[in-house]
Design a protein around this motif. Structure first.
Motif, PDB file in Angstrom:
ATOM      1  N   ASP A  46      25.146  96.232 -37.861  1.00  0.00           N
ATOM      2  CA  ASP A  46      24.061  95.457 -38.455  1.00  0.00           C
ATOM      3  C   ASP A  46      24.523  94.607 -39.638  1.00  0.00           C
ATOM      4  O   ASP A  46      23.887  93.616 -39.981  1.00  0.00           O
ATOM      5  CB  ASP A  46      22.935  96.389 -38.924  1.00  0.00           C
ATOM      6  N   PHE A  47      25.584  95.008 -40.280  1.00  0.00           N
ATOM      7  CA  PHE A  47      26.050  94.265 -41.462  1.00  0.00           C
ATOM      8  C   PHE A  47      27.486  93.777 -41.309  1.00  0.00           C
ATOM      9  O   PHE A  47      28.423  94.449 -41.754  1.00  0.00           O
ATOM     10  CB  PHE A  47      25.944  95.138 -42.712  1.00  0.00           C
ATOM     11  N   PRO A  48      27.662  92.639 -40.685  1.00  0.00           N
ATOM     12  CA  PRO A  48      29.013  92.095 -40.496  1.00  0.00           C
ATOM     13  C   PRO A  48      29.728  91.907 -41.840  1.00  0.00           C
ATOM     14  O   PRO A  48      30.944  92.018 -41.927  1.00  0.00           O
ATOM     15  CB  PRO A  48      28.770  90.736 -39.833  1.00  0.00           C
ATOM     16  N   ALA A  49      28.958  91.653 -42.901  1.00  0.00           N
ATOM     17  CA  ALA A  49      29.566  91.443 -44.214  1.00  0.00           C
ATOM     18  C   ALA A  49      30.323  92.694 -44.656  1.00  0.00           C
ATOM     19  O   ALA A  49      31.377  92.618 -45.290  1.00  0.00           O
ATOM     20  CB  ALA A  49      28.505  91.094 -45.243  1.00  0.00           C
ATOM     21  N   LEU A  50      29.782  93.845 -44.293  1.00  0.00           N
ATOM     22  CA  LEU A  50      30.427  95.107 -44.639  1.00  0.00           C
ATOM     23  C   LEU A  50      31.764  95.218 -43.915  1.00  0.00           C
ATOM     24  O   LEU A  50      32.785  95.622 -44.488  1.00  0.00           O
ATOM     25  CB  LEU A  50      29.511  96.273 -44.258  1.00  0.00           C
ATOM     26  N   GLU A  51      31.737  94.822 -42.657  1.00  0.00           N
ATOM     27  CA  GLU A  51      32.964  94.875 -41.862  1.00  0.00           C
ATOM     28  C   GLU A  51      34.018  93.940 -42.452  1.00  0.00           C
ATOM     29  O   GLU A  51      35.197  94.285 -42.546  1.00  0.00           O
ATOM     30  CB  GLU A  51      32.655  94.476 -40.427  1.00  0.00           C
ATOM     31  N   ARG A  52      33.566  92.761 -42.840  1.00  0.00           N
ATOM     32  CA  ARG A  52      34.481  91.792 -43.438  1.00  0.00           C
ATOM     33  C   ARG A  52      35.115  92.369 -44.703  1.00  0.00           C
ATOM     34  O   ARG A  52      36.318  92.263 -44.930  1.00  0.00           O
ATOM     35  CB  ARG A  52      33.713  90.503 -43.774  1.00  0.00           C
ATOM     36  N   ARG A  53      34.287  93.017 -45.492  1.00  0.00           N
ATOM     37  CA  ARG A  53      34.758  93.616 -46.747  1.00  0.00           C
ATOM     38  C   ARG A  53      35.780  94.714 -46.455  1.00  0.00           C
ATOM     39  O   ARG A  53      36.803  94.828 -47.142  1.00  0.00           O
ATOM     40  CB  ARG A  53      33.548  94.203 -47.481  1.00  0.00           C
ATOM     41  N   LEU A  54      35.516  95.506 -45.430  1.00  0.00           N
ATOM     42  CA  LEU A  54      36.438  96.584 -45.073  1.00  0.00           C
ATOM     43  C   LEU A  54      37.781  96.013 -44.631  1.00  0.00           C
ATOM     44  O   LEU A  54      38.841  96.550 -44.954  1.00  0.00           O
ATOM     45  CB  LEU A  54      35.853  97.457 -43.965  1.00  0.00           C
ATOM     46  N   LEU A  55      37.731  94.918 -43.889  1.00  0.00           N
ATOM     47  CA  LEU A  55      38.967  94.283 -43.437  1.00  0.00           C
ATOM     48  C   LEU A  55      39.777  93.795 -44.634  1.00  0.00           C
ATOM     49  O   LEU A  55      40.996  93.963 -44.696  1.00  0.00           O
ATOM     50  CB  LEU A  55      38.637  93.109 -42.503  1.00  0.00           C
ATOM     51  N   GLU A  56      39.070  93.243 -45.598  1.00  0.00           N
ATOM     52  CA  GLU A  56      39.700  92.790 -46.830  1.00  0.00           C
ATOM     53  C   GLU A  56      40.404  93.950 -47.527  1.00  0.00           C
ATOM     54  O   GLU A  56      41.575  93.861 -47.908  1.00  0.00           O
ATOM     55  CB  GLU A  56      38.605  92.274 -47.769  1.00  0.00           C
ATOM     56  N   VAL A  57      39.655  95.049 -47.670  1.00  0.00           N
ATOM     57  CA  VAL A  57      40.189  96.240 -48.327  1.00  0.00           C
ATOM     58  C   VAL A  57      41.431  96.740 -47.589  1.00  0.00           C
ATOM     59  O   VAL A  57      42.471  97.014 -48.182  1.00  0.00           O
ATOM     60  CB  VAL A  57      39.110  97.354 -48.379  1.00  0.00           C
ATOM     61  N   ALA A  58      41.314  96.850 -46.270  1.00  0.00           N
ATOM     62  CA  ALA A  58      42.420  97.371 -45.472  1.00  0.00           C
ATOM     63  C   ALA A  58      43.643  96.466 -45.600  1.00  0.00           C
ATOM     64  O   ALA A  58      44.779  96.946 -45.702  1.00  0.00           O
ATOM     65  CB  ALA A  58      41.999  97.498 -44.007  1.00  0.00           C
ATOM     66  N   SER A  59      43.425  95.156 -45.609  1.00  0.00           N
ATOM     67  CA  SER A  59      44.544  94.219 -45.738  1.00  0.00           C
ATOM     68  C   SER A  59      45.262  94.418 -47.065  1.00  0.00           C
ATOM     69  O   SER A  59      46.485  94.424 -47.136  1.00  0.00           O
ATOM     70  CB  SER A  59      44.038  92.785 -45.638  1.00  0.00           C
TER      71      SER A  59
END
Lengths: 248, 248
Positions: free
Chosen positions: A129-142
DNA sequence: GCGCGGCGTTGACGCAAATCAAGGGTCCGG
DNA sequence: CCGGACCCTTGATTTGCGTCAACGCCGCGC
């Protein structure tokens, strides 16, 4: 050691996410105020005491964790007890990303902690439901990946002195985000070390004794001062940084 | 060494993504057939020769890369030339995730390569339209993170023998996804090593000489055979695995 | 107050891996 | 066919860090 008893203390609804001091540092900042209640409903808060494990390597990965207070060490073990600490996780840190069904590392509090816990399947639906959260997680993981590569360079190719210097510089830079205009200024800065010498050793791929001796030597060279075992004052930031990057 | 001349060879439209042999292994599998043309329009294909660098650490990060053929080594350098190889990237591997504006590592082909290249801003807009792609990237990054932690354990706490054994086991498991029912079976398996001893040494945090001596010793212990320098046959998979995990 | 266990420091010694050194194999260009 | 540039291997020697050991400090429970 510590007994194993349930760690859950409260539903986060009691203290909703909207008032969470860690929110601006954490992945939760990707969620709008209006949706926070949904997040809060999913979260449980646990408060592990210092020394308490709250993730066991190899256990089924049932939760994600978000640290809102204190510090943890993350580590992997070999069967004979050798230990590698892969990182220290403080406020705002997110744990448990691995796709696998079991945890790839253990986590133990080194200070009293406050941790938000989410069940994995529930967070998955939240992610949809929250793609922004996924984007943030990808940022963190990177970012973590970049730091992991830096640590590989340290573990594979740096000397004991360079490792300890790198560790102190990273701590100093991480905890005091100073304005850009005084980045190169060589002025004393205090670094707080909540972990033991043993933890530092296991993080840097050294022994307790070598860490201790290296601190002593850096002190005798006037690069640092050690008012107490868990407090280091960097006297020559530039010099320590040159050492850390292998430039001398 | 190698000269710096433009590497771009063709627009991928000539050989569209739909026919790409690497697609099932790569992040592109998250894109539907019908949307592939959009992906193809964004991609350039470069074909670095063996020994050719195609990412320079510290350069502005203008592209993402997707490997569709060959193998690269990824590495970080210290000012005096010490090198740590942080990984080998083969078909399906995705490079350049870092949020930073510069590359955190360098990349050099160790075999002739075929690489799909996307400009970062363009891929960003693509990510907005295809959440599935973002999800896939998060998956990939998480896996890399787990592998990075494993490598930290190796570099920080394992002996030379354990490192080499771990390396061979990882290569064997990675390249031959064998059926589950014969996982424990101790039968010979061939491992292909496209990289030099120097690369292996820089990956394992050792010297060329130690790597060579360790191969020799493992051979004399009948754990492996080495028909040629770039070919290793594992004679005792279980024994090597015990060694790799520090169980003996 | 006192014993005890955990932590940090320091010294003496040992060892695994690095360094230094030499030689052989293969590929490639002239 | 020959010379040179890499690779890889092996041997001799050195060394940075680990191991073993001893000791002081501090906090805690009794």
């Amino acid at each position: 050691m510590f007994h194993t008893r349930p760690l859950v203390v409260e539903k986060s609804a009691i203290e909703p996410c909207s008032a969470c001091a860690a929110r601006p540092y954490s992945v939760c900042s990707a969620i709008d105020d209006k949706d926070l209640s949904r997040l809060a409903a999913l979260a449980q808060i646990i408060t592990p005491a210092a020394g308490r494990s709250f993730i066991e390597e190899g256990d089924p990965a049932e939760h994600f964790f978000n640290i809102t207070g204190g510090t943890a060490k993350l580590f992997k073990l070999l069967p004979d007890g050798r230990r590698q600490i892969t990182g220290f996780a403080g406020v705002g840190h997110f744990l448990g990303l691995a796709v696998s069904t079991t945890y790839a590392f253990g986590a133990e509090a080194i200070e009293p902690m406050r941790v938000c816990r989410f069940s994995r399947p529930r967070l998955r639906s939240l992610l949809e439901d929250f793609p922004a959260l996924e984007r943030r997680l990808l940022e963190v993981a990177s970012n973590e990946l970049v730091m992991a590569q830096e640590q590989m360079l340290l573990l594979g190719r740096k000397t004991a002195r360079e490792r300890v210097a790198s560790f102190l510089i990273a701590r100093a830079d991480g905890q005091t985000p100073r304005p850009a205009y005084c980045t190169h200024v060589s002025r004393p800065s205090a670094v707080w070390l909540p972990m033991t010498r043993s933890d530092i050793a296991d993080y840097l791929g050294l022994t307790i004794e070598t860490v201790s001796r290296t601190f002593t030597r850096l002190r005798s060279e006037r690069l640092i001062e050690t008012p107490s075992p868990s407090e280091v004052v960097i006297r020559d930031h530039a010099g320590l940084e040159r050492l850390a990057t292998g430039m001398e």
